[in-house]
Motif scaffolding. Structure first.
Motif, PDB file in Angstrom:
ATOM      1  N   ILE A   1      26.556 -33.985 -16.293  1.00  0.00           N
ATOM      2  CA  ILE A   1      27.735 -34.162 -17.065  1.00  0.00           C
ATOM      3  C   ILE A   1      28.382 -35.385 -16.310  1.00  0.00           C
ATOM      4  CG2 ILE A   1      30.010 -33.191 -17.761  1.00  0.00           C
ATOM      5  CD1 ILE A   1      27.904 -31.363 -18.497  1.00  0.00           C
ATOM      6  N   VAL A   2      28.806 -36.315 -17.260  1.00  0.00           N
ATOM      7  CA  VAL A   2      29.085 -37.691 -16.866  1.00  0.00           C
ATOM      8  C   VAL A   2      30.231 -38.125 -17.697  1.00  0.00           C
ATOM      9  CG1 VAL A   2      27.775 -39.268 -18.207  1.00  0.00           C
ATOM     10  CG2 VAL A   2      28.409 -39.933 -16.123  1.00  0.00           C
ATOM     11  N   GLY A   3      31.411 -38.678 -17.000  1.00  0.00           N
ATOM     12  CA  GLY A   3      32.702 -39.288 -17.871  1.00  0.00           C
ATOM     13  C   GLY A   3      32.117 -40.479 -18.470  1.00  0.00           C
ATOM     14  N   CYS A   4      32.705 -40.721 -19.626  1.00  0.00           N
ATOM     15  CA  CYS A   4      32.228 -41.978 -20.154  1.00  0.00           C
ATOM     16  C   CYS A   4      33.423 -43.177 -20.567  1.00  0.00           C
ATOM     17  CB  CYS A   4      31.715 -41.922 -21.814  1.00  0.00           C
ATOM     18  SG  CYS A   4      30.185 -40.949 -21.517  1.00  0.00           S
TER      19      CYS A   4
ATOM     20  N   GLU B   1      38.566 -37.414 -18.469  1.00  0.00           N
ATOM     21  CA  GLU B   1      38.090 -37.114 -19.731  1.00  0.00           C
ATOM     22  C   GLU B   1      38.085 -35.638 -20.188  1.00  0.00           C
ATOM     23  OE1 GLU B   1      36.073 -38.761 -17.609  1.00  0.00           O
ATOM     24  OE2 GLU B   1      35.599 -40.839 -18.219  1.00  0.00           O
TER      25      GLU B   1
ATOM     26  N   LYS C   1      35.905 -33.590 -17.881  1.00  0.00           N
ATOM     27  CA  LYS C   1      34.733 -33.084 -17.384  1.00  0.00           C
ATOM     28  C   LYS C   1      34.882 -31.784 -16.761  1.00  0.00           C
ATOM     29  CE  LYS C   1      34.251 -36.760 -14.757  1.00  0.00           C
ATOM     30  NZ  LYS C   1      35.310 -37.484 -15.153  1.00  0.00           N
TER      31      LYS C   1
ATOM     32  N   VAL D   1      32.459 -28.826 -17.749  1.00  0.00           N
ATOM     33  CA  VAL D   1      31.670 -28.292 -16.776  1.00  0.00           C
ATOM     34  C   VAL D   1      31.855 -26.528 -16.682  1.00  0.00           C
ATOM     35  CG1 VAL D   1      31.130 -27.970 -14.121  1.00  0.00           C
ATOM     36  CG2 VAL D   1      31.173 -30.280 -15.220  1.00  0.00           C
TER      37      VAL D   1
ATOM     38  N   HIS E   1      39.839 -32.285 -11.247  1.00  0.00           N
ATOM     39  CA  HIS E   1      39.206 -31.702 -12.152  1.00  0.00           C
ATOM     40  C   HIS E   1      40.187 -30.421 -12.571  1.00  0.00           C
ATOM     41  CE1 HIS E   1      34.917 -33.553 -11.625  1.00  0.00           C
ATOM     42  NE2 HIS E   1      35.881 -34.341 -12.139  1.00  0.00           N
TER      43      HIS E   1
ATOM     44  N   GLU F   1      27.584 -32.495 -11.802  1.00  0.00           N
ATOM     45  CA  GLU F   1      28.854 -32.950 -12.235  1.00  0.00           C
ATOM     46  C   GLU F   1      29.363 -34.362 -11.661  1.00  0.00           C
ATOM     47  OE1 GLU F   1      31.666 -29.770 -11.282  1.00  0.00           O
ATOM     48  OE2 GLU F   1      33.173 -30.844 -11.476  1.00  0.00           O
TER      49      GLU F   1
ATOM     50  N   GLY G   1      34.572 -41.927 -13.977  1.00  0.00           N
ATOM     51  CA  GLY G   1      33.888 -42.237 -15.336  1.00  0.00           C
ATOM     52  C   GLY G   1      33.107 -43.526 -15.460  1.00  0.00           C
TER      53      GLY G   1
ATOM     54  N   VAL H   1      30.951 -37.016 -21.574  1.00  0.00           N
ATOM     55  CA  VAL H   1      32.414 -36.566 -22.154  1.00  0.00           C
ATOM     56  C   VAL H   1      33.267 -37.560 -22.205  1.00  0.00           C
ATOM     57  CG1 VAL H   1      34.278 -35.128 -21.455  1.00  0.00           C
ATOM     58  CG2 VAL H   1      31.924 -34.904 -20.288  1.00  0.00           C
TER      59      VAL H   1
ATOM     60  N   THR I   1      36.752 -34.335 -26.078  1.00  0.00           N
ATOM     61  CA  THR I   1      38.118 -33.601 -25.443  1.00  0.00           C
ATOM     62  C   THR I   1      39.087 -34.164 -26.359  1.00  0.00           C
ATOM     63  OG1 THR I   1      38.165 -34.800 -23.477  1.00  0.00           O
ATOM     64  CG2 THR I   1      36.569 -33.130 -23.526  1.00  0.00           C
TER      65      THR I   1
END
Ligand code: IMP
Length: 429
Positions: free
Chosen positions: A10-13, A18, A20, A24, A45, A224, A228, A268, A333
Motif C-alpha cells: 500500500i503506497v501513497g501517491c 492520502e 493510507k 490499510v 496514520h 504499509e 507518499g 492511495v 479517498t
C-alpha cells in the motif's frame, strides 16, 4: 520467488496524508501480517474504529485488528521512546498486543540527538524543507554514512555505549557549528531511550525470513508505506522530500523479502491534493478555495497539526506514481469532501515556464513552482456520498469523476472511501 501466499504493498501517491491508514485498516481484515517498510515517527496514520480515533506514528495500522501480526521492517528509523509511548497507549486503550508486534533487528535506531539535529539544521537552513522535526533526515544520514546504530546493537551494551558516545560527540560538534544550544534534557532522553533497549530486544525479529515463511505457508501480507510518492527521496520533489524511498520497490528492501514475492501494489490517492511542509504544489487552489477545502476535509497534519495546502487532483503526479510504483489498483479517498463543489478541475498536464507541455512529472523541482497546470473541468455532483456503499449508488457525476481519474492515471480504481469510518468504503469491481 512467487509464493503460495499473497503480498500487497500500500503506497501513497501524492505528498502523504492520502488516507493510507484507513485503507490499510480496511484491508488488514483479510491478512495475517502488516509491516511498515520505511520512515519513522514522521508518519501519522489516522484510523477510526467506532467512535474511537487512533493516530499511529510507527506501529502499523493493522494493529487495530485483533490477532494480526504487525512488523516494523529494517527500512524504518525507530524512535524507541515514542514507539513504546504508542505501544503503551494502545495497551491502555485495551488493544491486545502480546506476541503481535515485532521490530526488525536490522532497523536503525533514531535517538534523541537526531531530533535535536533535525531542528537545528532546519532552523539554520537557507532553503527550509519544513520537516516534521522527528529526526528523520539525520537518522537516515547516519544510516547511509554507515555510522548508525541498529536494534541488534542493543544486545551488546559495551559496544553500543562506545558507538553512542562517538555519535553523540560528533552530533554535538555539528550542533555547536549550527549555533544550537543543547540542554541537560538530552542526557536524560538518551538514558531513557537506551534504557528501553532490553524491552525492544524482547520483541526483535528478522522480518525477511518471518514474512517469507508466512508467504510460503500461504498467508496474506500487507506492506504499509508511509508518506507518499512525491516525498520519495529519488522520485519526489527533491529536495522537498523525506529521507527514505517511500515507493513500492522499497517495500522489498525495507522488509527483507524479494521483489518477486510482491503480488499487488495499491496506490492511495486523495480525490484532491494536499501538501504539508515546504515545496511546490502545482495544482494549488486559490487562497479562498484552499481555506474552504481545508475546512471541509479537516486538512491539518496528524503529526504536527500544521495546516495542509490543498489543490485540485493532479493526474500528472498520479501517472508518475502509477508508473514508479507499478500500481495494480487505486484507492481513492475523501471523495465525500468534494460533495458540495459545483465544478471540479483536474490537472492533465503542465505548461512549463518555456512554453512546452509536460505530461510526465518534471525532474526539475524548481520549475514546478512556476508551471501552469492545464485543467479539465468536470461537473460536481452536489449530493452527499457518505452513506453510499455501492459504486452504482454514487451520483453519475461522481462516477464520471472517478472514471476520469482512472483513465488519466492509468490504474484501475478498486476502492473509494467516503468518510472516516471503517464502513465508509466502496469496493469497486
Ligand atoms: P521529514 O520526513 O520529517 O524529514 O520531512 C520532510 C518532508 O516530508 C516535509 O515536507 C514533511 O512535511 C513531509 N512529511 C514527512 N512525513 C509526512 C507525512 O506522514 N505526511 C505528510 N508529509 C510528511
Amino acid at each position: 520467488m512467487p509464493t503460495q501466499g499473497f503480498c500487497t504493498v500500500i503506497v501513497g501517491c501524492q505528498w502523504g496524508d492520502e488516507g493510507k491508514g484507513k485503507i490499510v485498516d480496511v484491508l488488514a481484515e483479510g491478512v495475517d501480517i502488516v509491516a511498515r517498510y520505511q520512515g519513522g515517527a514522521n508518519a501519522g496514520h489516522t484510523v477510526h474504529v467506532g467512535e474511537d480515533e487512533f493516530i499511529l506514528h510507527q506501529i502499523p495500522s493493522g494493529v487495530l485488528h485483533p490477532g494480526r501480526r504487525c512488523l516494523l521492517g529494517n527500512g524504518v528509523v525507530l524512535d524507541i521512546r515514542q514507539f513504546f509511548e504508542e505501544y503503551d497507549e494502545l495497551l491502555e486503550r485495551g488493544v491486545e498486543l502480546e506476541g503481535r508486534v515485532g521490530v526488525s533487528r536490522r532497523a536503525q535506531l533514531l535517538l534523541p540527538y537526531h531530533k535535536l539535529l533535525d531542528k537545528a539544521v532546519e532552523n539554520a537552513a537557507a532553503t527550509k524543507i519544513g520537516t516534521t522535526g522527528r529526526g528523520i533526515g539525520p537518522a537516515y544520514e547516519d544510516k547511509a554514512g554507515r555510522r548508525g546504530l541498529r536494534v541488534a546493537d542493543l544486545g551488546n551494551p559495551e559496544r553500543l555505549h562506545k558507538r553512542v558516545a562517538a555519535a553523540q560527540e560528533r552530533i554535538m560538534r555539528r550542533l555547536e557549528q549550527l549555533g544550537a544550544g543543547v540542554t541537560d534534557e538530552l542526557e536524560a532522553a538518551m538514558e531513557e531511550a537506551l534504557g528501553l533497549g532490553e524491552r525492544l530486544l524482547s520483541i526483535a525479529t528478522d522480518t525477511g525470513p518471518e514474512i517469507t515463511d508466512a508467504l510460503n505457508a500461504g498467508k496474506r501480507v500487507l506492506l504499509e508505506g508511509a508518506q507518499g510518492t512525491a516525498l520519495d527521496l529519488d522520485h519526489g520533489t527533491y529536495p522537498f522530500v523525506t529521507s527514505s524511498n517511500t515507493t513500492a520497490a522499497s517495500a522489498a528492501t525495507g522488509t527483507g523479502i524479494g521483489p518477486t514475492s510482491i503480488d499487488a501494489v495499491v496506490g492511495v490517492v486523495k480525490a484532491y491534493t494536499t501538501r504539508v511542509g515546504e515545496g511546490p504544489l502545482p495544482s494549488a487552489f486559490s487562497p479562498e478555495m484552499d481555506e474552504h477545502v481545508r475546512t471541509l476535509g479537516s486538512e491539518f497534519g496528524a503529526t504536527t497539526g500544521r495546516p495542509r495546502r490543498c489543490g485540485w487532483f493532479d493526474s500528472v503526479l498520479a501517472r508518475h506514481a502509477a508508473r514508479v510504483n507499478g500500481l495494480t489498483g487505486l484507492a481513492v479517498t475523501k471523495l465525500d469532501v468534494l460533495d458540495t463543489l459545483p465544478t471540479l478541475e483536474v490537472a492533465t498536464a503542465y505548461r512549463m515556464p518555456d512554453g512546452s507541455i509536460a505530461e510526465n512529472f518534471p525532474a526539475d523541482t524548481w520549475s514546478l513552482s512556476s508551471v501552469e497546470p492545464i485543467y479539465e473541468s468536470l461537473p460536481g455532483w452536489q449530493a452527499p456520498t457518505g452513506e453510499v456503499r455501492k459504486l452504482e449508488d454514487l451520483p453519475s457525476n461522481a462516477r464520471a469523476y472517478l472514471d476520469r481519474i482512472e483513465e488519466l492515471s492509468g490504474a484501475p480504481v478498486r476502492w473509494v472511501s467516503v468518510g472516516t469510518k471503517r464502513s465508509q468504503i466502496i469496493p469497486v469491481g
